[in-house]
Motif scaffolding. Structure first.
Motif, PDB file in Angstrom:
ATOM      1  N   TYR A 145      31.425   2.537 -20.834  1.00 18.56           N
ATOM      2  CA  TYR A 145      30.305   2.932 -20.147  1.00 18.56           C
ATOM      3  C   TYR A 145      29.994   3.526 -21.911  1.00 18.56           C
ATOM      4  CZ  TYR A 145      30.523   1.849 -16.231  1.00 18.56           C
ATOM      5  OH  TYR A 145      30.916   0.848 -14.603  1.00 18.56           O
ATOM      6  N   LEU A 156      19.991   1.564 -14.349  1.00 19.17           N
ATOM      7  CA  LEU A 156      21.233   1.029 -13.946  1.00 19.17           C
ATOM      8  C   LEU A 156      22.951   1.313 -14.614  1.00 19.17           C
ATOM      9  CD1 LEU A 156      22.058  -1.724 -12.395  1.00 19.17           C
ATOM     10  CD2 LEU A 156      22.421  -3.275 -13.850  1.00 19.17           C
ATOM     11  N   PHE A 157      22.199   2.357 -15.754  1.00 23.03           N
ATOM     12  CA  PHE A 157      23.630   2.562 -16.506  1.00 23.03           C
ATOM     13  C   PHE A 157      24.627   3.559 -15.871  1.00 23.03           C
ATOM     14  CE2 PHE A 157      25.825   6.220 -19.104  1.00 23.03           C
ATOM     15  CZ  PHE A 157      26.237   5.332 -20.060  1.00 23.03           C
ATOM     16  N   ALA A 175      21.230  -2.882  -5.431  1.00 23.06           N
ATOM     17  CA  ALA A 175      21.975  -3.683  -5.188  1.00 23.06           C
ATOM     18  C   ALA A 175      23.410  -4.086  -6.460  1.00 23.06           C
ATOM     19  CB  ALA A 175      21.030  -4.481  -5.352  1.00 23.06           C
ATOM     20  N   ALA A 176      23.285  -4.107  -6.702  1.00 26.72           N
ATOM     21  CA  ALA A 176      23.822  -3.641  -8.710  1.00 26.72           C
ATOM     22  C   ALA A 176      25.428  -3.198  -7.850  1.00 26.72           C
ATOM     23  CB  ALA A 176      23.508  -3.103 -10.060  1.00 26.72           C
ATOM     24  N   ILE A 179      17.899   6.911 -21.243  1.00 25.39           N
ATOM     25  CA  ILE A 179      19.454   5.614 -20.899  1.00 25.39           C
ATOM     26  C   ILE A 179      18.574   4.865 -19.784  1.00 25.39           C
ATOM     27  CG2 ILE A 179      21.121   5.871 -20.366  1.00 25.39           C
ATOM     28  CD1 ILE A 179      22.064   7.446 -22.356  1.00 25.39           C
ATOM     29  N   PRO A 180      19.074   3.446 -19.274  1.00 21.85           N
ATOM     30  CA  PRO A 180      18.856   3.009 -18.275  1.00 21.85           C
ATOM     31  C   PRO A 180      18.831   3.040 -16.730  1.00 21.85           C
ATOM     32  CG  PRO A 180      19.698   1.016 -20.345  1.00 21.85           C
ATOM     33  CD  PRO A 180      19.654   2.632 -20.791  1.00 21.85           C
ATOM     34  N   LEU A 205      26.181   2.386 -12.530  1.00 24.40           N
ATOM     35  CA  LEU A 205      27.000   1.730 -12.754  1.00 24.40           C
ATOM     36  C   LEU A 205      28.159   3.566 -12.736  1.00 24.40           C
ATOM     37  CD1 LEU A 205      26.596  -1.623 -14.238  1.00 24.40           C
ATOM     38  CD2 LEU A 205      26.952  -0.766 -11.771  1.00 24.40           C
ATOM     39  N   PHE A 206      27.737   3.930 -13.929  1.00 24.15           N
ATOM     40  CA  PHE A 206      28.752   5.229 -13.947  1.00 24.15           C
ATOM     41  C   PHE A 206      28.889   6.170 -12.867  1.00 24.15           C
ATOM     42  CE2 PHE A 206      28.846   9.620 -15.962  1.00 24.15           C
ATOM     43  CZ  PHE A 206      29.864   9.085 -16.633  1.00 24.15           C
ATOM     44  N   LEU A 225      25.406  -3.730 -21.129  1.00 20.83           N
ATOM     45  CA  LEU A 225      25.918  -3.004 -20.092  1.00 20.83           C
ATOM     46  C   LEU A 225      26.219  -4.387 -19.322  1.00 20.83           C
ATOM     47  CD1 LEU A 225      25.828  -0.473 -18.815  1.00 20.83           C
ATOM     48  CD2 LEU A 225      23.885  -1.097 -17.869  1.00 20.83           C
ATOM     49  N   THR A 276      18.974  -4.677 -18.216  1.00 20.48           N
ATOM     50  CA  THR A 276      19.984  -4.405 -18.248  1.00 20.48           C
ATOM     51  C   THR A 276      20.006  -5.172 -16.728  1.00 20.48           C
ATOM     52  OG1 THR A 276      19.391  -2.233 -16.838  1.00 20.48           O
ATOM     53  CG2 THR A 276      20.638  -2.682 -19.171  1.00 20.48           C
ATOM     54  N   VAL A 290      22.488  -8.440 -12.816  1.00 21.15           N
ATOM     55  CA  VAL A 290      22.124  -8.963 -11.390  1.00 21.15           C
ATOM     56  C   VAL A 290      22.225 -10.372 -11.206  1.00 21.15           C
ATOM     57  CG1 VAL A 290      21.189  -6.707 -10.090  1.00 21.15           C
ATOM     58  CG2 VAL A 290      20.056  -8.979 -10.744  1.00 21.15           C
ATOM     59  N   TYR A 322      18.484  11.092 -12.336  1.00 24.91           N
ATOM     60  CA  TYR A 322      17.707   9.928 -13.579  1.00 24.91           C
ATOM     61  C   TYR A 322      15.866  10.463 -13.249  1.00 24.91           C
ATOM     62  CZ  TYR A 322      15.598   5.922 -15.809  1.00 24.91           C
ATOM     63  OH  TYR A 322      14.412   4.550 -16.078  1.00 24.91           O
ATOM     64  N   ILE A 349      14.132  -5.525  -9.658  1.00 24.29           N
ATOM     65  CA  ILE A 349      15.469  -6.746  -9.843  1.00 24.29           C
ATOM     66  C   ILE A 349      14.981  -7.746  -8.598  1.00 24.29           C
ATOM     67  CG2 ILE A 349      15.992  -5.053  -7.034  1.00 24.29           C
ATOM     68  CD1 ILE A 349      18.966  -4.445  -9.117  1.00 24.29           C
ATOM     69  N   PHE A 403      18.254  -0.784  -7.097  1.00 20.86           N
ATOM     70  CA  PHE A 403      18.901  -0.780  -8.088  1.00 20.86           C
ATOM     71  C   PHE A 403      20.229  -0.696  -7.152  1.00 20.86           C
ATOM     72  CE2 PHE A 403      17.829   0.009 -12.782  1.00 20.86           C
ATOM     73  CZ  PHE A 403      16.567  -0.172 -12.486  1.00 20.86           C
ATOM     74  N   LYS A 434      15.331  -0.480 -21.598  1.00 21.23           N
ATOM     75  CA  LYS A 434      15.954  -0.319 -20.073  1.00 21.23           C
ATOM     76  C   LYS A 434      16.524  -1.161 -19.546  1.00 21.23           C
ATOM     77  CE  LYS A 434      14.469   4.191 -20.321  1.00 21.23           C
ATOM     78  NZ  LYS A 434      13.999   5.101 -18.990  1.00 21.23           N
TER      79      LYS A 434
END
Lengths: 350, 385
Positions: A321, B129-130, B329-330, B126-127, B133-134, A301, A290, A294, B263, A194, B327, A287
Motif C-alpha cells: 500500500y 479507494l486506497f 462494494a470493494a 490519494i485515491p 483498502l488501507f 492499486l 482505481t 471492481v 478523506y 463505481i 466504495f 484517482k
C-alpha cells in the motif's frame, strides 16, 4: 545581527512567543514524535532492502525486498516481459511528441498538437495491444502503473471533447439541445462512478448486436470517460460563463457564424480560463481509475491488492500500500501543483 | 424558395433539433432491440417480478431486520439503509473533523497550520479507494484477534472482527428520550424567536444562554441518562476465544467510515479555509472597533458571512459522500451496490432493472440532499431589498 540569529528569532516567534503557543508547540511535537518514531524505525531503520525472498527479511521492519521482486508487476501487470519495450517505446514517443508543445508557439504548436492528438492514441493501442505484425497481448495481461496511465489518458480523450460539446450544448440557444445536455450532465454527475463502471461492463455488451463484443478494458474506459465528461463539461462551462459577452457579440458583428465564433473566439479563451478546473477533474480521473478494481482489471492499486494473496509473501500489506500510495500521491501532487501554477499565471488578457 | 428556407434561422434551428432527436431515438431503438434480442438468446427474464422472489442472500449487517428468507425487495431496502447509515454518519463526522482541520489551517500558530496543510495535501492527492483498502486490509486486519481485543472500560471492544459495543435490550426508553430531546429543541427554537422579537421591540435582554443550556444540553443529557438506566444492557463479555453478547459493528463499516471521514475531511477543511478567508478583513476590524469581543466577532460577523460561501461547496461534498459510500462494494460492505447490484444481479441476471433501481436510489437521495442544502442556503442568504 547575523542572518542565523535572525532566523532563530523568527522561529522563536513562530513557535514559542507566548506560553499558550509554547504549550501547543510542545504538544504537537510530542504527538509527531510518538507517531513518527515507530514508523521510521519500521520503514527505514529495521527495514530490509536487499535479498531475494521473504526469508531474507528481518522481522519488525519493512520488507522492501518484496517491492523489488514485484517491481515489474507493479509497473506492467502481467504484460509479457519480452514485450515490455512496446509500452516503454510508446511512452517515449508520446513524451517526445508532447514536450515540444511547451516550447513551440503559434501555428507550429497547433499543427503538432493536432497531429499528436490524431496519431498517438491509435499508435498506443497498436503498440500495447499488438496485431498488424506485433504479437497480440490481450488486455487482461495489461496492468500496473502502465494501465493506470492508459485508462486515465484514454478516458480523458473521451471526456475532454465530449465535455466541451456538452458545455457548449448547455449554453445553446436551441431548447432541445440545452435540455439534452443538462439531463446528460446531471445524470452522470448524480450517480456513483463505481456503479457506472458496473453499468458499462454489464450493459455495453447487452446493447450491442449479438456477436459484437466490447473489450472488458474498453468498457471501463468508456464508462469512466462518460462520467468524467459530465464533470469536464461543468469545468468548461465555468470558463464560458466567465467570458465577457462582448467577445461573442463582436464576433457576430464581424459576421462570424456560430461555429467560427465558438472555435476561433470564445472557446479558446474559455478553455484557457478553465484549464486549472479541467486539470482538477483530470486529477479526480486519475484517482478514480482505481475503481476498475471492481471489474477485476488490475491497475496499480489492483496489482498491489492482488499481490497480497501470494502465499510466498504473506503480510506485505503495508509495503504494497505504501508503495502504490506514494506513486498516486506523486502523480496527483505534481498535477495539482501544475494546476495551481496555471491559476496563478491567470488567463492571458482578452 | 429553398434558399430562403435554408437561411431562415428558425427553420435551421428546427432542422437541427429534429435531426438530433431523430438520431437519438434511432440509437435508443437500436440499443433496445439488441438488448431484447440478447436477453431472449440468454434466457433472461424482464420486468420487476423478481423483486418478490425469495432472496436467499445472507447480509452480515442490517438495520431493517432482513433475513435471508425475505424477498429481493427487502434485500434492496437493507442495502439502501446501510448506504444511508454510513453516508449520514460520515457526513456528520467529516464536517466536524474538517472544521477542526480547517480552523487549524487558519491558526496563527505556525506548526499547527503547517500540519493541517500537510494533512490536506496528503489526503487530497490519494485515491479514496486506497484509503478504503488501507483501513480494511492494512489497519483493521492488523488489529488483534478477538480474545486479545483492545478494550475501553471493558465495555467497548475493538478487534479484527469489528467493534463490539454494549447493546440495549429494550429500545422503548430511547424513543421516549428522543421525543423529549426533539421537544426541547422545538422549545429552544420558540424561545429564541420570542427573545429576538422582545429584544427588537423593547430592548430587554433575556437570559438566553441559561435557557439554551438547559434546553439544548441538560434536557438531552438527562433524557439519555434516564433511558440508559431504565433499559437493560447486554454487555460484551470476553470469552476464551471470542466475545459474547453486545452489538457487533462489522469491520467493513468501521473501515469504510474511517476512510470516508478522513478523506472528505481534507476537502471540507479547504472549504472552511476558503469560506473564512473570503470574509473581508475590514469586517472583523469594523466589528472590533464597535467593541465586539473576539468570540462575538466570530459568531455574529465572520461565520454568518463565511457560511454563505461555504454552503454550495459543502453541498457537493455531501453529495460526494453519498456517492462515495458505494466504495464499500470493494470491501463487501453490504450497501445497495454490493447487495443489489452485486449479489442480486448475479442471482437474477436482470441487469437493466437492477442497475436502473440502484442509480435511481442515488439520484433520489442526491436530490433530497441538494434540496435540504438549498433550503438552508436560502435561509442563510443575504436578505436584500
Amino acid at each position: 545581527m547575523s542572518a542565523a540569529s535572525a532566523s532563530l528569532r523568527l522561529w522563536q516567534q513562530r513557535l514559542f512567543s507566548t506560553p499558550a503557543q509554547t504549550a501547543i508547540t510542545l504538544g504537537i511535537a510530542v504527538c509527531v514524535i510518538w507517531l513518527l518514531t515507530p514508523f521510521t524505525r519500521w520503514a527505514l531503520v529495521n527495514a530490509t532492502w536487499s535479498g531475494e525472498t521473504r526469508a531474507d527479511c528481518a522481522p519488525g521492519g519493512a520488507c522492501w525486498v518484496f517491492i523489488r521482486a514485484r517491481f515489474g508487476q507493479f509497473m506492467y501487470g502481467f504484460y509479457p516481459v519480452a514485450e515490455r519495450w512496446r509500452p516503454n517505446l510508446f511512452g517515449l514517443v508520446s513524451l517526445a511528441a508532447v514536450a515540444p508543445l511547451f516550447v513551440l508557439t503559434g501555428r507550429a504548436r497547433l499543427r503538432l498538437g493536432i497531429a499528436a492528438l490524431l496519431l498517438l492514441p491509435p499508435l498506443g493501442v497498436w503498440l500495447i495491444g499488438g496485431g498488424y505484425g506485433l504479437a497480440a497481448v490481450e488486455t487482461r495481461a495489461w496492468g500496473g502503473l502502465m494501465l493506470t496511465l492508459f485508462i486515465a489518458i484514454y478516458a480523458g480523450l473521451i471526456a475532454v471533447p465530449l465535455g466541451i460539446l456538452l458545455a457548449l450544448g448547455r449554453q445553446s440557444r436551441l431548447p432541445l439541445i440545452r435540455t439534452l445536455a443538462v439531463v446528460f450532465i446531471e445524470f452522470w454527475r448524480g450517480v456513483p462512478i463505481i456503479a457506472v463502471i458496473f453499468l458499462a461492463s454489464l450493459l455495453l455488451p447487452l446493447v450491442m448486436p449479438a456477436g459484437v463484443g466490447v473489450d472488458r478494458l474498453a468498457r471501463a474506459v468508456i464508462g469512466l470517460g462518460l462520467v468524467i465528461a459530465a464533470y469536464m463539461a461543468e469545468a468548461v462551462r465555468g470558463g464560458l460563463q466567465a467570458l465577457p459577452k462582448g467577445q461573442a457579440e463582436a464576433a457576430a458583428a464581424l459576421g462570424l457564424g456560430y461555429w467560427k465564433t465558438t472555435g476561433l473566439i470564445t472557446l479558446p479563451q474559455a478553455l484557457r480560463i478553465s484549464l486549472p478546473a479541467m486539470t482538477n477533474e483530470f486529477i479526480a480521473l486519475v484517482k478514480n481509475t482505481t475503481l476498475v478494481l471492481v471489474v477485476s482489471i488490475l491497475d496499480l492499486l489492483g496489482i498491489a491488492q492482488s499481490s497480497l494473496a501470494d502465499p510466498a509473501w504473506v503480510g506485505m500489506n503495508m509495503e504494497a500500500y505504501l508503495f502504490a500510495g506514494t506513486i498516486y500521491w506523486l502523480i496527483c501532487f505534481a498535477l495539482s501543483r501544475w494546476s495551481r501554477s496555471l491559476e496563478a499565471g491567470g488567463p492571458k488578457g482578452h | 424558395m429553398l434558399r430562403r428556407l435554408f437561411y431562415d434561422a428558425r427553420i435551421r434551428d428546427l432542422f437541427w433539433q429534429v435531426a438530433i432527436s431523430a438520431s437519438l431515438v434511432g440509437l435508443t431503438v437500436f440499443f433496445i432491440r439488441n438488448a431484447s434480442q440478447n436477453m431472449v438468446n440468454a434466457g433472461i427474464a424482464s420486468g420487476f417480478d423478481f423483486l418478490w422472489r425469495s432472496a436467499g442472500i445472507d447480509v452480515p449487517f442490517t438495520l431493517t431486520g432482513y433475513t435471508s428468507s425475505d424477498n429481493i425487495w427487502a434485500l434492496f431496502w437493507a442495502g439502501v439503509t446501510n448506504t444511508l447509515l454510513v453516508s449520514l454518519i460520515s457526513m456528520l463526522l467529516a464536517t466536524l473533523l474538517g472544521f477542526l482541520i480547517g480552523l487549524a489551517r487558519l491558526s496563527s500558530h505556525w506548526l499547527l497550520s503547517a500540519i493541517a496543510a500537510a494533512y490536506v495535501e496528503f489526503v487530497r492527492n490519494i485515491p479514496l479507494l486506497f484509503f478504503v483498502l488501507f483501513w480494511y486490509f492494512g489497519v483493521i486486519a492488523a488489529l488483534p484477534q478477538p480474545r486479545d481485543s483492545l478494550n475501553l472500560f471493558s465495555a467497548v471492544f475493538l478487534n479484527n472482527r469489528g467493534l463490539t459495543v454494549p447493546a440495549a435490550t429494550s429500545g422503548a426508553p430511547f424513543q421516549w428520550a428522543l421525543a423529549a430531546i426533539l421537544l426541547a429543541f422545538a422549545a429552544q427554537w420558540l424561545v429564541s424567536r420570542w427573545a429576538a422579537r422582545r429584544k427588537a421591540e423593547t430592548g430587554a435582554d433575556t437570559p438566553a444562554l441559561a435557557i439554551g443550556l438547559v434546553l439544548c444540553a441538560l434536557v438531552p443529557v438527562a433524557a439519555l441518562v434516564w433511558a440508559a438506566r431504565s433499559t437493560g444492557w447486554d454487555m460484551p463479555q470476553a470469552g476464551r476465544f471470542n466475545l459474547r453478547g453486545g452489538f457487533v459493528i462489522i469491520p467493513e463499516f468501521v473501515a469504510l467510515l474511517a476512510a470516508l471521514v478522513t478523506y472528505t475531511a481534507g476537502f471540507v477543511a479547504e472549504i472552511v479555509r476558503g469560506g473564512i478567508g473570503a470574509v473581508a478583513k475590514g469586517q472583523r476590524e469594523a466589528a472590533a472597533s464597535l467593541g465586539l469581543r473576539p468570540g462575538q466577532i466570530l459568531r455574529f460577523v465572520v461565520i454568518p458571512q463565511a457560511m454563505r460561501v461555504m454552503i454550495p461547496p459543502m453541498t457537493s461534498q455531501y453529495l460526494n459522500v453519498l456517492k462515495n459510500s458505494s466504495f464499500g462494494a470493494a470491501i463487501a460492505y453490504p450497501d445497495v451496490v454490493s447487495l443489489f447490484m452485486g449479489s442480486a444481479l448475479n442471482d437474477t441476471g436482470q441487469a437493466i432493472e437492477i442497475i436502473a433501481m440502484t442509480l435511481a436510489v442515488y439520484l433520489f437521495f442526491g436530490l433530497i440532499v441538494s434540496a435540504l442544502m438549498n433550503w438552508y442556503n436560502a435561509r442563510m442568504a443575504l436578505v436584500t431589498r
